[in-house]
Design a protein around this motif. Sequence first.
Motif, PDB file in Angstrom:
ATOM      1  N   ASP A 282       0.903  -1.178  -0.088  1.00  0.00           N
ATOM      2  CA  ASP A 282       0.017   0.021   0.041  1.00  0.00           C
ATOM      3  C   ASP A 282       0.937   1.222   0.026  1.00  0.00           C
ATOM      4  N   ILE A 283       2.042   1.311   0.849  1.00  0.00           N
ATOM      5  CA  ILE A 283       2.896   2.336   0.763  1.00  0.00           C
ATOM      6  C   ILE A 283       3.558   2.545  -0.571  1.00  0.00           C
ATOM      7  N   CYS A 284       3.917   1.484  -1.229  1.00  0.00           N
ATOM      8  CA  CYS A 284       4.460   1.705  -2.545  1.00  0.00           C
ATOM      9  C   CYS A 284       3.355   2.257  -3.562  1.00  0.00           C
ATOM     10  N   ALA A 285       2.051   1.712  -3.387  1.00  0.00           N
ATOM     11  CA  ALA A 285       1.069   2.066  -4.258  1.00  0.00           C
ATOM     12  C   ALA A 285       0.779   3.631  -4.065  1.00  0.00           C
ATOM     13  N   LEU A 286       0.795   4.068  -2.829  1.00  0.00           N
ATOM     14  CA  LEU A 286       0.417   5.349  -2.355  1.00  0.00           C
ATOM     15  C   LEU A 286       1.695   6.334  -3.072  1.00  0.00           C
ATOM     16  N   MET A 287       2.808   5.921  -3.249  1.00  0.00           N
ATOM     17  CA  MET A 287       4.044   6.918  -3.480  1.00  0.00           C
ATOM     18  C   MET A 287       3.649   6.875  -5.022  1.00  0.00           C
ATOM     19  N   ILE A 288       3.619   5.824  -5.844  1.00  0.00           N
ATOM     20  CA  ILE A 288       3.236   5.663  -7.257  1.00  0.00           C
ATOM     21  C   ILE A 288       2.160   6.599  -7.646  1.00  0.00           C
ATOM     22  N   GLU A 289       1.132   6.358  -6.860  1.00  0.00           N
ATOM     23  CA  GLU A 289      -0.118   7.276  -7.509  1.00  0.00           C
ATOM     24  C   GLU A 289       0.175   8.696  -7.483  1.00  0.00           C
ATOM     25  N   HIS A 290       0.576   8.958  -6.337  1.00  0.00           N
ATOM     26  CA  HIS A 290       0.884  10.582  -6.150  1.00  0.00           C
ATOM     27  C   HIS A 290       1.713  11.235  -7.145  1.00  0.00           C
ATOM     28  N   ALA A 291       3.034  10.161  -7.337  1.00  0.00           N
ATOM     29  CA  ALA A 291       3.968  10.553  -8.223  1.00  0.00           C
ATOM     30  C   ALA A 291       3.644  10.718  -9.700  1.00  0.00           C
ATOM     31  N   ALA A 292       2.736   9.722  -9.933  1.00  0.00           N
ATOM     32  CA  ALA A 292       2.191   9.388 -11.329  1.00  0.00           C
ATOM     33  C   ALA A 292       1.310  10.801 -11.776  1.00  0.00           C
ATOM     34  N   SER A 293       0.753  11.331 -10.737  1.00  0.00           N
ATOM     35  CA  SER A 293      -0.167  12.327 -10.979  1.00  0.00           C
ATOM     36  C   SER A 293       0.486  13.769 -10.987  1.00  0.00           C
ATOM     37  N   GLY A 294       1.958  13.620 -11.166  1.00  0.00           N
ATOM     38  CA  GLY A 294       2.721  14.883 -10.964  1.00  0.00           C
ATOM     39  C   GLY A 294       3.081  15.566  -9.701  1.00  0.00           C
ATOM     40  N   ALA A 295       2.998  14.699  -8.814  1.00  0.00           N
ATOM     41  CA  ALA A 295       3.352  15.422  -7.352  1.00  0.00           C
ATOM     42  C   ALA A 295       4.730  15.089  -7.005  1.00  0.00           C
ATOM     43  N   HIS A 296       5.384  16.083  -6.183  1.00  0.00           N
ATOM     44  CA  HIS A 296       6.680  15.666  -5.804  1.00  0.00           C
ATOM     45  C   HIS A 296       6.630  14.904  -4.139  1.00  0.00           C
ATOM     46  N   VAL A 297       6.822  13.801  -4.304  1.00  0.00           N
ATOM     47  CA  VAL A 297       6.651  13.051  -3.130  1.00  0.00           C
ATOM     48  C   VAL A 297       7.858  12.919  -2.507  1.00  0.00           C
ATOM     49  N   VAL A 298       7.814  13.036  -0.845  1.00  0.00           N
ATOM     50  CA  VAL A 298       8.958  12.733  -0.052  1.00  0.00           C
ATOM     51  C   VAL A 298       8.436  11.614   0.776  1.00  0.00           C
ATOM     52  N   ARG A 299       9.201  10.527   0.664  1.00  0.00           N
ATOM     53  CA  ARG A 299       8.998   9.190   1.537  1.00  0.00           C
ATOM     54  C   ARG A 299       9.934   9.433   2.862  1.00  0.00           C
ATOM     55  N   LEU A 300       9.348  10.139   3.851  1.00  0.00           N
ATOM     56  CA  LEU A 300      10.372  10.278   4.946  1.00  0.00           C
ATOM     57  C   LEU A 300      10.412   9.118   5.905  1.00  0.00           C
ATOM     58  N   LYS A 301      11.509   8.526   6.154  1.00  0.00           N
ATOM     59  CA  LYS A 301      11.757   7.301   6.984  1.00  0.00           C
ATOM     60  C   LYS A 301      12.712   8.008   8.029  1.00  0.00           C
ATOM     61  N   SER A 302      12.705   7.332   9.247  1.00  0.00           N
ATOM     62  CA  SER A 302      13.556   7.801  10.329  1.00  0.00           C
ATOM     63  C   SER A 302      14.842   7.275  10.016  1.00  0.00           C
ATOM     64  N   GLY A 303      15.751   8.012  10.607  1.00  0.00           N
ATOM     65  CA  GLY A 303      17.033   7.321  10.314  1.00  0.00           C
ATOM     66  C   GLY A 303      17.733   7.710   9.261  1.00  0.00           C
ATOM     67  N   ASP A 304      18.306   6.544   8.683  1.00  0.00           N
ATOM     68  CA  ASP A 304      18.696   6.338   7.390  1.00  0.00           C
ATOM     69  C   ASP A 304      17.733   5.568   6.577  1.00  0.00           C
ATOM     70  N   PRO A 305      17.301   5.896   5.425  1.00  0.00           N
ATOM     71  CA  PRO A 305      16.502   4.836   4.621  1.00  0.00           C
ATOM     72  C   PRO A 305      17.065   3.686   4.391  1.00  0.00           C
ATOM     73  N   GLY A 306      18.326   3.663   4.263  1.00  0.00           N
ATOM     74  CA  GLY A 306      19.017   2.166   3.936  1.00  0.00           C
ATOM     75  C   GLY A 306      19.242   1.466   4.975  1.00  0.00           C
TER      76      GLY A 306
END
Length: 464
Positions: A282-306
Amino acid sequence: MRHFPIFLDLRGRRVVVAGGGDAALAKLRLILKSEAQVTVFATNPAPEIITWDGERKLRLVKRAFAPGDALCASLAYAANEDDAEDTRVAALARADGALVNVVDNLEASAFITPAIVDRDPVTVAIGTEGAAPVLARAIKADIEAALPPTLGLLARIGQGFRKAAEVLPMGRKRRDFWSEYYFNAGPEALATKGKLGVELALADLLIQHIDAAPTQGRVDLVGAGPGDPELLTLKARKLLDKADVVIHDRLVSSEILELIRREARLIDVGKKGFGASAKQEDICALMIEHAASGAHVVRLKSGDPGVYGRLDEEIDALEAAQITYAIVPGITAANAAAAHLGQSLTKRGRNGAVRFLTGHDVKGFAEHDWRNLAKPGEVAAIYMGTKGARFLQGRLLMHGAAPDTPITAVENASRPDARIIGSTLSRLPADLSAAGPDGPVILMLGLLPRAAEAAVPHLNEEFA
Ligand code: SAH
């Protein structure tokens, strides 16, 4: 927040001030910036008040405040600098239905007046709930220095153009236009061609933006660090200012969420330990849905994302959907915890390697290279380790680790409520349950707080 900041429309409203000395003058200088109908009641008014009365900027009534003087007034200031008189005025004004401010008396006041930076129509109000006027003045000075004096003029010209700019679709496109105006085209036109130049530049800019190609959406996978907003990278900070949509984890601190652009859409997909969570798909789908509609999405994760951030699954999904993305690293919890302990993660003669472990993974408690981890001098940062503390203890002891091997738990590393829970391998589960942490905890195997280490000479020898 006890005092809620609002901007009151004072055009044509009554404001009354009781008092004619310095305190009244200070308030009047601020109130006269507004379009209120101001009446001053003073038996002995300062010369400035008499002048303002002559200039019809206010109406002066040369007597003490009396019942009914605040009728229909929105605001009343008791500014006599005399406790008894101010108390009397406040009671009368309150009875007349006005909101009352008693100068320098927080408890008796229904509202307080903030420090103001005036670039009309841009107004910055700074309040400290009366706690630290010195701080308010210092912040005001900083903001005064940061906002060019021409900002007000640019904003006024811009205001007249708002209707025209509505041809641009709301959201990113319109924002890009205004941001280009305020930060580039506007100041430049004003400096070189004056006010008329600004109006022409605005019209040109609007045509350019109407013709521009639609913006491409993208996703930035951003590390928010361990919680202290000052430990954000500059890059992360800038992205939070730009994002249209921010999808964040539970562990991203509220101080950091505060920094996100107000207009951005905030989506919390927080996961807690073994509890309920938004599904990764669902998280992946959300990111893709918003970015595909032209939005600048920040996926904010605590610490280091990796680091234990399920970054790869998100990257795979973005690549499959052909969405542009970038990774912005952050400070991981292990770094912040080591800093709290006053220790380095690697140390000459002690440990030339450090490991990041997780207490549990998809299969439950996580297995590791226990034999090597059990050796003296080993250092490891154990994420999500509290639930598996007993398992961890069992595995390490079974592989020959000394029962007095230090393990220090750091809760809420880098946050104001940070806590260090000192322990050893033999006592770990008991110490953790006694401490009952409710914030995120990282276990630092093989590390003691610096001061405690100095008090245990044999450890130094062992590690030497
Ligand atoms: N990507 C994150 C880790 C996410 S896993 C990072 O790089 O830090 C979540 C775990 O990280 C928590 O269970 C806890 O073990 C640890 N953690 C995150 N923030 C922390 C903090 N401020 N203090 C202590 N531990 C923290």
